[in-house]
Design an enzyme around this catalytic site. Structure first.
Site, PDB file in Angstrom:
ATOM      1  N   ARG A  15       2.745  -1.276  -6.721  1.00 47.39           N
ATOM      2  CA  ARG A  15       1.763  -2.286  -7.388  1.00 47.39           C
ATOM      3  C   ARG A  15       1.211  -1.596  -8.748  1.00 47.39           C
ATOM      4  O   ARG A  15       0.888  -0.387  -8.709  1.00 47.39           O
ATOM      5  CB  ARG A  15       0.710  -2.607  -6.334  1.00 47.39           C
ATOM      6  N   LYS A  75      -4.760   1.969  -5.135  1.00 45.32           N
ATOM      7  CA  LYS A  75      -4.839   2.640  -3.905  1.00 45.32           C
ATOM      8  C   LYS A  75      -5.875   3.930  -4.382  1.00 45.32           C
ATOM      9  O   LYS A  75      -6.285   4.107  -5.620  1.00 45.32           O
ATOM     10  CB  LYS A  75      -3.498   3.386  -3.602  1.00 45.32           C
ATOM     11  N   TYR A  94      -9.222   0.294  -4.250  1.00 45.03           N
ATOM     12  CA  TYR A  94      -9.396   0.687  -2.660  1.00 45.03           C
ATOM     13  C   TYR A  94      -9.697   1.912  -2.138  1.00 45.03           C
ATOM     14  O   TYR A  94      -8.967   2.878  -2.898  1.00 45.03           O
ATOM     15  CB  TYR A  94      -8.366   0.054  -2.026  1.00 45.03           C
ATOM     16  N   HIS A  96     -11.021   3.249   1.152  1.00 42.34           N
ATOM     17  CA  HIS A  96     -10.947   3.441   2.382  1.00 42.34           C
ATOM     18  C   HIS A  96     -11.623   4.844   2.788  1.00 42.34           C
ATOM     19  O   HIS A  96     -10.874   5.827   3.494  1.00 42.34           O
ATOM     20  CB  HIS A  96      -9.672   3.186   2.868  1.00 42.34           C
ATOM     21  N   GLU A 118     -12.650  -2.797  -0.670  1.00 42.82           N
ATOM     22  CA  GLU A 118     -12.756  -3.430   0.692  1.00 42.82           C
ATOM     23  C   GLU A 118     -13.969  -3.620   1.350  1.00 42.82           C
ATOM     24  O   GLU A 118     -14.139  -3.977   2.405  1.00 42.82           O
ATOM     25  CB  GLU A 118     -11.848  -2.434   1.408  1.00 42.82           C
ATOM     26  N   ASP A 270      -4.904   2.529   7.217  1.00 45.83           N
ATOM     27  CA  ASP A 270      -5.716   2.918   5.908  1.00 45.83           C
ATOM     28  C   ASP A 270      -7.187   3.277   6.540  1.00 45.83           C
ATOM     29  O   ASP A 270      -7.828   3.962   5.710  1.00 45.83           O
ATOM     30  CB  ASP A 270      -6.020   1.592   5.129  1.00 45.83           C
TER      31      ASP A 270
END
Length: 372
Positions: A15, A75, A94, A96, A118, A270
């Site tokens: 991505r 990510k 993101y 996490h 997120e 995740d």
């Protein structure tokens, strides 16, 4: 604002954080976009498409990180990127963090202002920037689970939908949120026997209406989880506690008693995973065996369908990214409470309570970072 898009470096992550449509919008708003060479190739987006949209293509990730005021990624940064982060930079991706002490410590050390997709949360508690990837992951979970059930993959050798005269496969989805719902949609489409467990009675009523009785919906508790998991051919863990580590709901002892060749797919990986034996895997080596069951715990599942995922991600992140670029991050967060909840770190401090609690670190309310 100068917005930078580096190429993703996580294993098999194809991505890219911004589609050409997003570049056009930044340019229209008076901003500049720099993109690392070949960053979009994995998503079937060429450098020429980015140039035509108005972006400048740079040869290396170092150039992107050094020049950009705001870095947009897909990510969380990994070890080779930690040294590139800096104090006067915004990181929008993101994260996490509750599942990664290493990344949390790197962000604290760098002083970067990190806003996590997120943990941006609306008044109704929905997570608008997580939703499209949860949709993709949910649909993929059933797909990869069905594939892992094939005998040559180590599974039971079972077709989820069965055939006339042969029983259907039993799919148990733990968690009735966005990803769990989409996993169930796919499982129903394959004509499997589907059960969803969730702790929210109102959500169970809603799911019962949506599926018109075609799916069994049950209150999630230790008793029902054990009963359902022991009957299951495929278990999909779709549990989410925003910004926090996922609870461990399926023990090693329970897996030991499951049907030989059964499959467990952990969408919550995740956030640390919701099965006791979950550990993050990659697309190169996605599964491993626990007792006689197969675990699939790829931490970037939507990365396997990057073209779909990149455009879906751009659709939801762009409005927030434009707010940050147009108004500056502090003013944008002052005006938008949902975006303010996305702030995870700033100047070496943790600004999201669930992350601070996960590692017993000091927490500072995000509002305190916005004082002029």
């Amino acid at each position: 604002m100068l917005v930078g898009i580096p190429k993703e470096v996580k294993n098999n992550e194809y991505r890219v954080a911004l589609a050409p449509s997003g570049v056009v919008e930044f340019i229209k708003n008076g901003h500049h976009v720099i993109i690392e060479k070949s960053a979009g190739i994995g998503s079937a987006i060429s450098d020429e498409e980015y140039r035509n949209a108005g972006a400048k293509i740079l040869d290396t990730a170092d150039e992107i990180w050094q020049q950009a005021e705001m870095i947009m990624k897909v990510k969380e940064p990994i070890a080779i990127e930690y040294s590139k982060m800096r104090k006067d930079q915004i990181l929008f991706t993101y994260l996490h963090l509750a599942a990664s002490k290493e990344c949390t410590e790197a962000l604290i050390k760098s002083g970067t202002t990190a806003i996590a997709y997120e943990t941006v949360e609306l008044e109704n508690r929905s997570l608008p920037l997580l939703a499209p990837m949860s949709e993709v992951a949910g649909r993929l979970a059933t797909q990869v689970g069905a594939n892992s059930l094939m005998k040559f993959q180590g599974g039971r050798g079972l077709l989820l939908g069965g055939v006339p005269g042969v029983r259907k496969g039993k799919v148990v989805v733990i968690g009735g949120g966005v990803s769990g719902y989409h996993a169930a949609v796919m499982a129903v489409g394959l004509q499997a026997d589907v059960t969803i467990l969730d702790r929210n009675v109102d959500r169970l009523k809603e799911l019962d209406q949506i599926f018109d009785g075609k799916v069994e919906v049950l209150m999630s508790n230790a008793f029902e989880i054990e009963r359902c998991v022991l009957e299951a051919d495929l278990v999909i863990g779709a549990v989410l506690v925003p910004g926090a580590k996922a609870p461990k709901l399926v023990s090693n002892y329970l897996v030991k008693r499951m049907k030989p060749g059964s499959v467990l797919v952990d969408i919550a990986i995740d956030q640390g995973g919701c099965f006791e034996d979950s550990r993050a895997t990659t697309h190169d080596d996605p599964t491993y065996k626990v007792h006689e069951s197969i675990f699939y715990c790829v931490a970037n599942m939507p990365g396997s369908v990057p073209n779909t995922s990149t455009y879906a991600l751009t659709n939801v992140t762009l409005p927030y990214a434009l707010k940050i670029a147009n108004k500056g991050w502090q003013q944008a967060l002052r005006e938008d409470e949902s975006l303010r909840l996305g702030l995870n770190t700033h100047h070496g401090q943790i600004t999201y309570k669930a992350v601070a609690d996960a590692f017993n670190l000091e927490y500072i309310a995000p509002e305190k970072t916005l004082v002029s």
